[in-house]
Scaffold this motif. Structure first.
Motif, PDB file in Angstrom:
ATOM      1  N   MET A   1       0.842  -1.284   0.087  1.00 51.83           N
ATOM      2  CA  MET A   1       0.336  -0.334   0.138  1.00 51.83           C
ATOM      3  C   MET A   1       0.716   1.312   0.091  1.00 51.83           C
ATOM      4  SD  MET A   1      -3.141  -0.903   2.622  1.00 51.83           S
ATOM      5  CE  MET A   1      -4.684  -1.997   2.317  1.00 51.83           C
ATOM      6  N   GLN A   2       0.541   2.338  -0.099  1.00 53.81           N
ATOM      7  CA  GLN A   2       1.155   4.295  -0.810  1.00 53.81           C
ATOM      8  C   GLN A   2       0.631   4.263   0.876  1.00 53.81           C
ATOM      9  OE1 GLN A   2       2.529   4.645  -3.284  1.00 53.81           O
ATOM     10  NE2 GLN A   2       2.749   2.536  -4.342  1.00 53.81           N
ATOM     11  N   ASN A   3       2.502   4.789   1.139  1.00 56.05           N
ATOM     12  CA  ASN A   3       2.013   5.551   2.785  1.00 56.05           C
ATOM     13  C   ASN A   3       2.460   7.022   2.587  1.00 56.05           C
ATOM     14  OD1 ASN A   3       2.367   6.001   5.492  1.00 56.05           O
ATOM     15  ND2 ASN A   3       3.099   4.195   5.813  1.00 56.05           N
ATOM     16  N   THR A   4       1.755   8.238   2.696  1.00 51.55           N
ATOM     17  CA  THR A   4       2.153   9.381   2.545  1.00 51.55           C
ATOM     18  C   THR A   4       2.004   9.723   4.445  1.00 51.55           C
ATOM     19  OG1 THR A   4      -0.140   9.715   2.160  1.00 51.55           O
ATOM     20  CG2 THR A   4       0.936   8.839   0.074  1.00 51.55           C
ATOM     21  N   PRO A   5       2.638  11.211   3.791  1.00 52.42           N
ATOM     22  CA  PRO A   5       2.024  11.595   5.109  1.00 52.42           C
ATOM     23  C   PRO A   5       1.097  12.567   5.568  1.00 52.42           C
ATOM     24  CG  PRO A   5       4.277  13.161   4.186  1.00 52.42           C
ATOM     25  CD  PRO A   5       3.241  11.718   3.208  1.00 52.42           C
ATOM     26  N   LEU A   6       0.850  12.427   6.838  1.00 52.92           N
ATOM     27  CA  LEU A   6      -0.444  12.973   6.933  1.00 52.92           C
ATOM     28  C   LEU A   6      -0.329  14.429   6.929  1.00 52.92           C
ATOM     29  CD1 LEU A   6      -0.257  11.932  11.005  1.00 52.92           C
ATOM     30  CD2 LEU A   6      -1.856  10.954   8.977  1.00 52.92           C
ATOM     31  N   ASN A   7      -2.157  15.018   6.600  1.00 48.03           N
ATOM     32  CA  ASN A   7      -2.119  16.578   6.762  1.00 48.03           C
ATOM     33  C   ASN A   7      -2.119  16.901   7.618  1.00 48.03           C
ATOM     34  OD1 ASN A   7      -2.182  15.820   3.452  1.00 48.03           O
ATOM     35  ND2 ASN A   7      -4.462  15.203   3.662  1.00 48.03           N
ATOM     36  N   PRO A   8      -2.095  18.410   7.436  1.00 48.87           N
ATOM     37  CA  PRO A   8      -2.255  19.259   8.905  1.00 48.87           C
ATOM     38  C   PRO A   8      -2.891  18.954  10.078  1.00 48.87           C
ATOM     39  CG  PRO A   8      -1.408  20.791   7.212  1.00 48.87           C
ATOM     40  CD  PRO A   8      -1.977  18.986   6.377  1.00 48.87           C
ATOM     41  N   GLU A   9      -4.336  18.086   9.276  1.00 45.68           N
ATOM     42  CA  GLU A   9      -5.636  18.221   9.379  1.00 45.68           C
ATOM     43  C   GLU A   9      -5.945  17.266  10.125  1.00 45.68           C
ATOM     44  OE1 GLU A   9      -6.411  18.209   5.409  1.00 45.68           O
ATOM     45  OE2 GLU A   9      -5.500  18.908   6.548  1.00 45.68           O
ATOM     46  N   ASP A  10      -5.315  15.971  10.070  1.00 46.15           N
ATOM     47  CA  ASP A  10      -5.554  15.113  10.186  1.00 46.15           C
ATOM     48  C   ASP A  10      -4.836  14.848  11.464  1.00 46.15           C
ATOM     49  OD1 ASP A  10      -5.992  13.827   7.545  1.00 46.15           O
ATOM     50  OD2 ASP A  10      -3.699  13.163   7.278  1.00 46.15           O
ATOM     51  N   PRO A  11      -6.057  14.099  12.200  1.00 44.00           N
ATOM     52  CA  PRO A  11      -5.563  13.415  14.270  1.00 44.00           C
ATOM     53  C   PRO A  11      -4.218  12.779  14.354  1.00 44.00           C
ATOM     54  CG  PRO A  11      -7.330  12.324  12.780  1.00 44.00           C
ATOM     55  CD  PRO A  11      -7.225  13.140  11.959  1.00 44.00           C
ATOM     56  N   ALA A  12      -4.005  12.754  15.185  1.00 43.84           N
ATOM     57  CA  ALA A  12      -2.356  12.432  15.393  1.00 43.84           C
ATOM     58  C   ALA A  12      -3.007  10.731  16.014  1.00 43.84           C
ATOM     59  CB  ALA A  12      -1.396  13.124  16.514  1.00 43.84           C
ATOM     60  N   SER A  13      -4.145  11.082  16.286  1.00 42.78           N
ATOM     61  CA  SER A  13      -4.116   9.478  17.045  1.00 42.78           C
ATOM     62  C   SER A  13      -6.024   9.282  17.286  1.00 42.78           C
ATOM     63  CB  SER A  13      -3.529   9.224  18.361  1.00 42.78           C
ATOM     64  OG  SER A  13      -4.499  10.377  19.553  1.00 42.78           O
ATOM     65  N   LEU A  14      -6.332   8.053  16.519  1.00 41.81           N
ATOM     66  CA  LEU A  14      -7.771   7.945  16.988  1.00 41.81           C
ATOM     67  C   LEU A  14      -7.816   6.476  18.144  1.00 41.81           C
ATOM     68  CD1 LEU A  14      -8.702   7.533  13.521  1.00 41.81           C
ATOM     69  CD2 LEU A  14     -10.029   9.312  15.812  1.00 41.81           C
ATOM     70  N   GLY A  15      -8.467   6.576  19.026  1.00 44.84           N
ATOM     71  CA  GLY A  15      -8.476   5.955  20.081  1.00 44.84           C
ATOM     72  C   GLY A  15      -6.907   5.632  20.971  1.00 44.84           C
ATOM     73  N   ASP A  16      -6.711   4.350  20.912  1.00 44.28           N
ATOM     74  CA  ASP A  16      -5.299   3.972  21.695  1.00 44.28           C
ATOM     75  C   ASP A  16      -4.340   3.899  20.175  1.00 44.28           C
ATOM     76  OD1 ASP A  16      -6.169   3.854  24.417  1.00 44.28           O
ATOM     77  OD2 ASP A  16      -6.388   1.948  24.070  1.00 44.28           O
ATOM     78  N   PHE A  17      -4.646   4.035  19.652  1.00 43.01           N
ATOM     79  CA  PHE A  17      -4.296   4.552  18.306  1.00 43.01           C
ATOM     80  C   PHE A  17      -3.241   5.341  17.214  1.00 43.01           C
ATOM     81  CE2 PHE A  17      -6.922   0.731  17.599  1.00 43.01           C
ATOM     82  CZ  PHE A  17      -6.526  -0.489  17.237  1.00 43.01           C
ATOM     83  N   GLU A  18      -1.683   5.222  16.862  1.00 45.18           N
ATOM     84  CA  GLU A  18      -1.267   6.596  16.920  1.00 45.18           C
ATOM     85  C   GLU A  18      -1.445   6.290  15.337  1.00 45.18           C
ATOM     86  OE1 GLU A  18       3.424   8.316  17.020  1.00 45.18           O
ATOM     87  OE2 GLU A  18       2.543   6.392  17.995  1.00 45.18           O
TER      88      GLU A  18
END
Length: 419
Positions: A1-18
């Motif tokens: 899968m392609q992996n691209t950096p997070l956008n500035p508006e993306d959350p840093a974590s969801l639940g216990d997942f970074e």
């Protein structure tokens, strides 16, 4: 899968997942690469607000409870979810591989025997899920990931959002495309039965074998019309003859005319066995093929290809090296033979390949420019800088004093040797 950096508006974590990056995007929302506190990689799908309402949240929460009870080698494992979050999310096992849609578009359709193997694998997985009272309802090539350990189905439970506000009279409200949707599902018939997943699997297998779907058109609304029209037969052009009976039955207009998933598995086995292969062999070949390790001259016994060690710096032995174009690299023998490491050129590779030496320890070969034996580096380990001095640079090993010292040591050792 392609992996691209997070956008500035993306959350840093969801639940216990970074969240570490983005790995995909679709009609349902954004997919992130996440990591649990213990380092477990996860695919975290966040549902976009436009498909979230109170009814879909409630159904999603109910299906999460069912998902917690489902497990199996062909199902991406459930890792966590939150139906009450501002943007509901679902985390599953991260499968490192392309989806079936991308694989077929990149490498072309699968051979019929591998398509049958895929059908048997997925039908068996779906059957196990149906016994838990859950339907997938959104099975399509994009929801089958081809990982290094075989295909896995993803996105169970997300159909709760897919079905929100679906209407044939308002095509702009349709989430996704109905290319794999059963006629009764497209027509809004409730309740749905396991036959909808049988139809979707048939559409998926047709795509795997031909590169096209049963019904294709310029817009989702036109596809809906073709799917629900009893007078429009599915397009089976290009399908291998041995798969036609199976695909025809799975894509039948009436749900009651479709085979059960158990029948699908048996028919897939019959296709495979008719070609002189066992189901386990076909499954291994499917995984090897989709993982990009398929070789045209596969061994008859399906034994895995052994990786070749990295080239050594030894010069080729022209007296004992076989001709590369006539003799392939032999397999490793279980009985060691006292033969030296042989370097030969293999067609299709940019450099020399080393024939497997029966003795894994480094071999010693006498350099004509020196009196002391030189130890070759172990396979896969490059020579150190001290063993490869620049040309013309004097070293202690090549000095007259070093040669005289080595000669005296050999004489002393020879005098004490018991043989």
């Amino acid at each position: 899968m392609q992996n691209t950096p997070l956008n500035p508006e993306d959350p840093a974590s969801l639940g216990d997942f970074e969240l570490l990056g983005r790995i995909g995007q679709g009609g349902m929302g954004q997919v992130f690469l996440g990591e649990s506190p213990g380092g477990e990689p996860a695919a975290v799908k966040v549902i976009k607000p436009s498909v979230v309402d109170s009814e879909s949240r409630q159904r999603f929460a109910q299906e999460i409870e069912v998902l917690k009870t489902i497990w199996g080698p062909r199902i991406a494992a459930f890792l966590g979810a939150d139906a009450e979050a501002d943007q509901p999310w679902l985390a599953t096992e991260h499968v490192d591989g392309p989806d079936l849609a991308r694989h077929v578009k990149t490498h072309g359709p699968l051979p019929s025997v591998l398509t049958a193997a895929l059908g048997a694998v997925l039908a068996e997985a779906l059957s196990a899920v149906h016994t838990q009272g859950l339907l997938h309802r959104d099975l399509k090539p994009a929801n089958v990931l081809l990982g290094p350990n075989g295909p896995k189905i993803i996105d169970f439970g997300l159909a709760a959002f897919t079905e929100s506000h679906v209407s044939l009279t308002a095509p702009h409200q349709v989430v996704g495309t109905p290319i794999c949707m059963a006629p009764e599902q497209a027509a809004g018939v409730k309740p749905l039965t396991s036959a909808v997943d049988v139809y979707a699997l048939g559409a998926l297998l047709l795509f795997a074998a031909t590169g096209h779907y049963p019904h294709e058109a310029a817009t989702p609304y036109m596809v809906f019309h073709l799917v629900t029209d009893p007078g429009t037969a599915p397009d089976l052009s290009g399908a291998p003859g041995e798969l036609l009976p199976l695909l025809t039955g799975m894509l039948a207009q009436a749900a009651g005319d479709r085979p059960s998933l158990t029948d699908v598995v048996q028919q897939c086995r019959s296709v495979i066995e008719a070609q002189g292969m066992k189901i386990a062999q076909a499954r291994r070949r499917l995984t090897t093929h989709t993982a990009g390790q398929w070789h045209k001259a596969a061994p008859a016994d399906d034994s895995p290809t052994l990786p070749q060690p990295a080239p050594t710096t030894a010069a080729p032995d022209t007296d004992s090296a076989p001709a590369a174009q006539d003799t392939p690299v032999p397999p490793v023998s279980s009985t060691p033979a006292p033969s030296p490491t042989v370097v030969e050129t293999v067609p299709g590779l940019t450099g020399p390949a080393v024939q497997d030496s029966p003795d894994p320890t480094p071999t010693a070969r006498r350099d004509p420019s020196e009196d002391s034996p030189r130890e070759l580096p172990a396979p896969g380990r490059p020579p150190t800088a001290s063993r490869r001095p620049k040309e013309g640079t004097p070293t202690l090993r090549h000095s007259p004093q070093a040669r005289r010292t080595a000669e005296r040591l050999r004489a002393a050792y020879a005098a004490r040797a018991p043989f």
